[in-house]
Design a protein around this motif. Structure first.
Motif, PDB file in Angstrom:
ATOM      1  N   VAL A   1     -22.308  -8.340   7.821  1.00 53.77           N
ATOM      2  CA  VAL A   1     -21.994  -7.611   6.587  1.00 53.77           C
ATOM      3  C   VAL A   1     -22.025  -6.127   6.940  1.00 53.77           C
ATOM      4  N   VAL A   2     -20.916  -5.430   6.684  1.00 53.34           N
ATOM      5  CA  VAL A   2     -20.852  -3.993   6.989  1.00 53.34           C
ATOM      6  C   VAL A   2     -21.115  -3.203   5.711  1.00 53.34           C
ATOM      7  N   GLY A   3     -22.237  -2.490   5.651  1.00 56.87           N
ATOM      8  CA  GLY A   3     -22.593  -1.676   4.484  1.00 56.87           C
ATOM      9  C   GLY A   3     -23.821  -2.236   3.784  1.00 56.87           C
TER      10      GLY A   3
ATOM     11  N   MET B   1     -26.819  -7.545   8.503  1.00 50.36           N
ATOM     12  CA  MET B   1     -26.250  -6.479   7.662  1.00 50.36           C
ATOM     13  C   MET B   1     -26.480  -5.152   8.385  1.00 50.36           C
ATOM     14  N   ILE B   2     -25.398  -4.361   8.506  1.00 50.82           N
ATOM     15  CA  ILE B   2     -25.573  -3.060   9.171  1.00 50.82           C
ATOM     16  C   ILE B   2     -25.295  -1.929   8.182  1.00 50.82           C
ATOM     17  N   GLU B   3     -26.012  -0.814   8.365  1.00 50.50           N
ATOM     18  CA  GLU B   3     -25.860   0.356   7.495  1.00 50.50           C
ATOM     19  C   GLU B   3     -25.794   1.595   8.379  1.00 50.50           C
TER      20      GLU B   3
ATOM     21  N   SER C   1     -28.878   2.941  10.801  1.00 47.66           N
ATOM     22  CA  SER C   1     -28.302   3.884  11.784  1.00 47.66           C
ATOM     23  C   SER C   1     -27.277   3.183  12.654  1.00 47.66           C
ATOM     24  N   THR C   2     -26.586   2.209  12.077  1.00 52.20           N
ATOM     25  CA  THR C   2     -25.624   1.407  12.854  1.00 52.20           C
ATOM     26  C   THR C   2     -24.280   1.397  12.137  1.00 52.20           C
ATOM     27  N   CYS C   3     -23.298   1.995  12.796  1.00 52.15           N
ATOM     28  CA  CYS C   3     -21.985   2.169  12.177  1.00 52.15           C
ATOM     29  C   CYS C   3     -20.976   1.190  12.787  1.00 52.15           C
ATOM     30  N   ALA C   4     -20.250   0.467  11.950  1.00 53.63           N
ATOM     31  CA  ALA C   4     -19.150  -0.375  12.455  1.00 53.63           C
ATOM     32  C   ALA C   4     -18.012   0.556  12.870  1.00 53.63           C
ATOM     33  N   THR C   5     -17.477   0.339  14.067  1.00 58.97           N
ATOM     34  CA  THR C   5     -16.408   1.226  14.552  1.00 58.97           C
ATOM     35  C   THR C   5     -15.098   0.488  14.805  1.00 58.97           C
TER      36      THR C   5
ATOM     37  N   SER D   1     -13.970   2.682   2.484  1.00 57.57           N
ATOM     38  CA  SER D   1     -13.855   1.526   3.377  1.00 57.57           C
ATOM     39  C   SER D   1     -12.775   1.645   4.461  1.00 57.57           C
ATOM     40  N   ARG D   2     -13.167   1.302   5.687  1.00 55.14           N
ATOM     41  CA  ARG D   2     -12.191   1.265   6.769  1.00 55.14           C
ATOM     42  C   ARG D   2     -12.025  -0.151   7.321  1.00 55.14           C
ATOM     43  N   VAL D   3     -13.056  -0.982   7.107  1.00 56.47           N
ATOM     44  CA  VAL D   3     -13.066  -2.306   7.743  1.00 56.47           C
ATOM     45  C   VAL D   3     -11.838  -3.135   7.335  1.00 56.47           C
TER      46      VAL D   3
ATOM     47  N   THR E   1     -18.476  15.053  -9.450  1.00 61.86           N
ATOM     48  CA  THR E   1     -19.524  15.958  -8.970  1.00 61.86           C
ATOM     49  C   THR E   1     -20.731  15.721  -9.858  1.00 61.86           C
ATOM     50  N   GLN E   2     -21.900  15.730  -9.283  1.00 62.44           N
ATOM     51  CA  GLN E   2     -23.107  15.540 -10.092  1.00 62.44           C
ATOM     52  C   GLN E   2     -24.234  16.438  -9.588  1.00 62.44           C
ATOM     53  N   TYR E   3     -24.948  17.055 -10.522  1.00 60.01           N
ATOM     54  CA  TYR E   3     -26.172  17.774 -10.191  1.00 60.01           C
ATOM     55  C   TYR E   3     -27.355  16.976 -10.711  1.00 60.01           C
TER      56      TYR E   3
ATOM     57  N   VAL F   1     -21.131  14.942  -4.371  1.00 62.91           N
ATOM     58  CA  VAL F   1     -19.724  14.810  -4.732  1.00 62.91           C
ATOM     59  C   VAL F   1     -19.254  13.466  -4.174  1.00 62.91           C
ATOM     60  N   GLY F   2     -18.276  12.893  -4.817  1.00 67.90           N
ATOM     61  CA  GLY F   2     -17.794  11.599  -4.338  1.00 67.90           C
ATOM     62  C   GLY F   2     -16.607  11.175  -5.154  1.00 67.90           C
ATOM     63  N   SER F   3     -16.109   9.984  -4.882  1.00 71.76           N
ATOM     64  CA  SER F   3     -15.015   9.493  -5.696  1.00 71.76           C
ATOM     65  C   SER F   3     -15.274   8.038  -6.076  1.00 71.76           C
TER      66      SER F   3
ATOM     67  N   VAL G   1     -15.998  -6.789  -0.604  1.00 72.15           N
ATOM     68  CA  VAL G   1     -16.747  -6.780  -1.871  1.00 72.15           C
ATOM     69  C   VAL G   1     -16.940  -5.346  -2.385  1.00 72.15           C
ATOM     70  N   GLY G   2     -17.263  -5.237  -3.669  1.00 71.69           N
ATOM     71  CA  GLY G   2     -17.678  -3.971  -4.276  1.00 71.69           C
ATOM     72  C   GLY G   2     -16.597  -2.901  -4.258  1.00 71.69           C
ATOM     73  N   ASP G   3     -17.019  -1.642  -4.104  1.00 72.00           N
ATOM     74  CA  ASP G   3     -16.083  -0.513  -4.128  1.00 72.00           C
ATOM     75  C   ASP G   3     -14.989  -0.656  -3.081  1.00 72.00           C
TER      76      ASP G   3
HETATM   77  P1  FAD Z   1     -21.872   1.617  -1.700  1.00 77.65           P
HETATM   78  O1  FAD Z   1     -23.042   1.650  -2.611  1.00 77.65           O
HETATM   79  O2  FAD Z   1     -21.047   2.841  -1.557  1.00 77.65           O
HETATM   80  O3  FAD Z   1     -22.371   1.140  -0.278  1.00 77.65           O
HETATM   81  C1  FAD Z   1     -21.543   1.161   0.856  1.00 77.65           C
HETATM   82  C2  FAD Z   1     -22.431   1.368   2.058  1.00 77.65           C
HETATM   83  O4  FAD Z   1     -21.686   1.148   3.254  1.00 77.65           O
HETATM   84  C3  FAD Z   1     -22.990   2.792   2.159  1.00 77.65           C
HETATM   85  O5  FAD Z   1     -24.388   2.739   2.236  1.00 77.65           O
HETATM   86  C4  FAD Z   1     -22.348   3.355   3.434  1.00 77.65           C
HETATM   87  O6  FAD Z   1     -23.199   4.245   4.130  1.00 77.65           O
HETATM   88  C5  FAD Z   1     -22.110   2.081   4.230  1.00 77.65           C
HETATM   89  N1  FAD Z   1     -21.021   2.185   5.209  1.00 77.65           N
HETATM   90  C6  FAD Z   1     -19.796   2.719   5.040  1.00 77.65           C
HETATM   91  N2  FAD Z   1     -19.070   2.621   6.168  1.00 77.65           N
HETATM   92  C7  FAD Z   1     -19.858   1.982   7.072  1.00 77.65           C
HETATM   93  C8  FAD Z   1     -19.669   1.595   8.424  1.00 77.65           C
HETATM   94  N3  FAD Z   1     -18.491   1.830   9.081  1.00 77.65           N
HETATM   95  N4  FAD Z   1     -20.693   0.975   9.068  1.00 77.65           N
HETATM   96  C9  FAD Z   1     -21.886   0.742   8.433  1.00 77.65           C
HETATM   97  N5  FAD Z   1     -22.113   1.109   7.155  1.00 77.65           N
HETATM   98  C10 FAD Z   1     -21.115   1.705   6.469  1.00 77.65           C
HETATM   99  N6  FAD Z   1     -21.934   3.010 -10.860  1.00 77.65           N
HETATM  100  C11 FAD Z   1     -22.695   2.522 -11.871  1.00 77.65           C
HETATM  101  O7  FAD Z   1     -22.723   1.301 -12.081  1.00 77.65           O
HETATM  102  N7  FAD Z   1     -23.402   3.365 -12.682  1.00 77.65           N
HETATM  103  C12 FAD Z   1     -23.383   4.720 -12.536  1.00 77.65           C
HETATM  104  O8  FAD Z   1     -24.054   5.439 -13.273  1.00 77.65           O
HETATM  105  C13 FAD Z   1     -22.575   5.255 -11.488  1.00 77.65           C
HETATM  106  N8  FAD Z   1     -22.512   6.591 -11.283  1.00 77.65           N
HETATM  107  C14 FAD Z   1     -21.798   7.088 -10.238  1.00 77.65           C
HETATM  108  C15 FAD Z   1     -21.798   8.467 -10.030  1.00 77.65           C
HETATM  109  C16 FAD Z   1     -21.141   9.007  -8.943  1.00 77.65           C
HETATM  110  C17 FAD Z   1     -21.165  10.496  -8.735  1.00 77.65           C
HETATM  111  C18 FAD Z   1     -20.453   8.135  -8.037  1.00 77.65           C
HETATM  112  C19 FAD Z   1     -19.739   8.708  -6.834  1.00 77.65           C
HETATM  113  C20 FAD Z   1     -20.441   6.766  -8.247  1.00 77.65           C
HETATM  114  C21 FAD Z   1     -21.106   6.218  -9.337  1.00 77.65           C
HETATM  115  N9  FAD Z   1     -21.144   4.843  -9.575  1.00 77.65           N
HETATM  116  C22 FAD Z   1     -21.880   4.339 -10.632  1.00 77.65           C
HETATM  117  C23 FAD Z   1     -20.434   3.883  -8.695  1.00 77.65           C
HETATM  118  C24 FAD Z   1     -21.441   3.144  -7.798  1.00 77.65           C
HETATM  119  O9  FAD Z   1     -22.223   4.084  -7.102  1.00 77.65           O
HETATM  120  C25 FAD Z   1     -20.695   2.235  -6.834  1.00 77.65           C
HETATM  121  O10 FAD Z   1     -19.761   1.459  -7.564  1.00 77.65           O
HETATM  122  C26 FAD Z   1     -21.636   1.279  -6.065  1.00 77.65           C
HETATM  123  O11 FAD Z   1     -22.546   1.992  -5.282  1.00 77.65           O
HETATM  124  C27 FAD Z   1     -20.800   0.339  -5.188  1.00 77.65           C
HETATM  125  O12 FAD Z   1     -21.630  -0.411  -4.351  1.00 77.65           O
HETATM  126  P2  FAD Z   1     -21.074  -0.895  -2.924  1.00 77.65           P
HETATM  127  O13 FAD Z   1     -22.172  -1.687  -2.316  1.00 77.65           O
HETATM  128  O14 FAD Z   1     -19.745  -1.495  -3.078  1.00 77.65           O
HETATM  129  O15 FAD Z   1     -20.827   0.453  -2.102  1.00 77.65           O
END
Ligand code: FAD
Length: 394
Positions: free
Chosen positions: A12-14, A35-37, A121-125, A161-163, A182-184, A258-260, A278-280
């Motif tokens: 599992v990557v992430g 699972m790697i992160e 500290s392990t990145c999929a490349t 995601s790049r995988v 953007t969030q503070y 900041v993020g998207s 899965v997920g984002d």
């Molecule tokens: P992520 O949580 O992004 O996890 C992906 C992981 O993969 C990261 O830890 C990353 O370091 C790791 N990774 C990436 N590439 C590699 C690689 N090559 N090798 C190893 N590891 C890797 N959602 C809500 O439900 N409620 C909220 O209030 C909310 N607020 C948000 C506010 C902001 C500013 C943002 C940017 C997002 C918000 N979201 C919110 C969205 C939510 O954060 C994401 O939908 C959620 O984290 C998705 O989970 P995920 O496991 O898919 O991805």
């Protein structure tokens, strides 16, 4: 390194909520999971406003004050005029503002307890193929390059995601389907601690909204999501700064992210031979709210279980893994298509309609969603009709 197996059934990557649930539910099937992160610590940095419905969380975890910052029972929406509508969430269930770093760690802990190995500290490349068959993941741990052979990969690597792309899948996303955020984390914010607060309007947050979610006694996540197509005019940070200067002049930022957020449809292909997304990474976020934690956990749960079963069956073909697509669409994907329509309709609502709606409920506490709809039907039928059309997908 504590996890020393040289090969695994599943990598599992992430290590976000999607990855942790996938690793947890796959490991429960008795298969070998790694699972790697890429970051040094699961859960950090936090790029999130940390809001989630309590009911979703409790499908997986018992209530624990370590990862709950606040429990909220209401939501307040501010129209551009400054008037607000205040809803009670009690009929829908309460919401949490999480301590996301502790929460993510707890999910990873559950995966480890179920038997998954975890490497930080392990990145999929890259991906490794044996002829046409996916046969492993290339990784880098603090400068050391190596390959871990496996039978199946779950891409849980978030919005950037790049995988999936390495596996040849199309993960392109249109600018209009990307919410730029953007969030503070701000100190000295004295909002009502029991409420999610949302600010609407073309001047405040075009194609999105601005939020204030309480964290500590005086701190809050103050953030904004702006539809990507409007960020040519002004950045999300500039929109947020303008709001803070006007409404929170005595507050101090203690942190910034900041993020998207992908506010799109789920990708057309979320499985291929030997790979699931899965997920984002699979664009599963709620397109109207931008919330994706629950969707990441749900998709991780379904994918992990099906991945474990596929390994035990000895069949990781696209056809076998397609069961995940079907289960996802039934659980949320079909609804997501309708919610996407609502997002589009919401973007078209003129500021005057928000003002008129808020004026209808001025000084009224604990409005019920049903009451809102009834009043809107009487006073603003055109607006309701547009939303109904969007929800029906027309
Ligand atoms: P992520 O949580 O992004 O996890 C992906 C992981 O993969 C990261 O830890 C990353 O370091 C790791 N990774 C990436 N590439 C590699 C690689 N090559 N090798 C190893 N590891 C890797 N959602 C809500 O439900 N409620 C909220 O209030 C909310 N607020 C948000 C506010 C902001 C500013 C943002 C940017 C997002 C918000 N979201 C919110 C969205 C939510 O954060 C994401 O939908 C959620 O984290 C998705 O989970 P995920 O496991 O898919 O991805």
């Amino acid at each position: 390194m504590f996890s020393t197996k040289s090969s695994y059934d599943i990598v599992v990557v992430g290590g976000g909520p999607g990855g942790a649930l996938a690793a947890w539910k796959a490991a429960e099937q008795g298969v070998n999971v790694l699972m790697i992160e890429k970051d040094r610590e699961i859960g950090l940095p936090v790029r999130c406003a940390e809001a989630i419905g309590a009911d979703v969380v409790h499908r997986y975890l018992e209530k624990d004050p370590r990862w709950i910052s606040h429990e909220l029972h209401g939501a307040r929406f501010f129209a551009p005029s400054g008037d607000s509508v205040e809803f009670s969430l009690d009929s829908l269930g309460s919401g949490y503002i999480l301590e996301r770093n502790v929460f993510d760690r707890e999910l990873a802990n559950q995966a480890a307890r179920a038997g998954a190995d975890i490497r930080v500290s392990t990145c999929a490349t890259g991906l490794v193929y044996d002829q046409d068959r996916l046969a492993g993941v290339k990784m880098n741990t603090r400068g050391e390059e190596y390959t871990v052979p496996c039978k199946l990969v779950i891409a849980a690597d978030g919005v950037e995601s790049r995988v999936a792309r390495w596996a040849g899948l199309n993960t392109m996303i249109a600018l209009r389907d990307l919410e730029v955020t953007t969030q503070y984390l701000m100190d000295n914010v004295t909002t009502d601690k029991g409420y999610f607060e949302f600010y609407l309007g073309k001047e405040v947050a075009p194609g999105g909204y601005l939020w204030i979610f309480p964290k500590g006694p005086n701190t809050a996540n103050v953030g904004i999501g702006v539809c990507g197509r409007y960020t040519r005019r002004q950045s999300s940070t500039a929109y947020l700064n303008a709001f803070v200067e006007k409404h929170l002049p005595n507050s101090t930022p203690l942190g910034m992210v900041v993020g998207s957020v992908p506010v799109a449809h789920t990708l057309d292909d979320i499985v291929t031979d030997g790979l699931m997304i899965v997920g984002d990474a699979a664009r599963m976020v709620n397109p109207s709210t931008g919330g994706g934690i629950a969707q990441a956990m749900t998709s991780g749960e379904i994918a992990g279980k099906i991945a474990g079963e596929a390994i035990k069956k000895g069949d990781v073909s696209k056809e076998e893994l397609f069961r995940y697509r079907k289960a996802w669409d039934k659980r949320y994907g079909n609804l997501q298509k309708r919610i996407y329509g609502l997002k589009e309709a919401f973007h078209k609502v003129p500021d005057e309609d928000f003002n008129r709606t808020a004026a209808l409920f001025k000084n009224k506490k604990h409005v019920h969603v049903f009451e809102l709809l009834t009043k809107l039907l009487i006073h603003q039928p055109g607006m309701i009709l547009n939303f109904m059309r969007a929800f029906a997908g027309r």
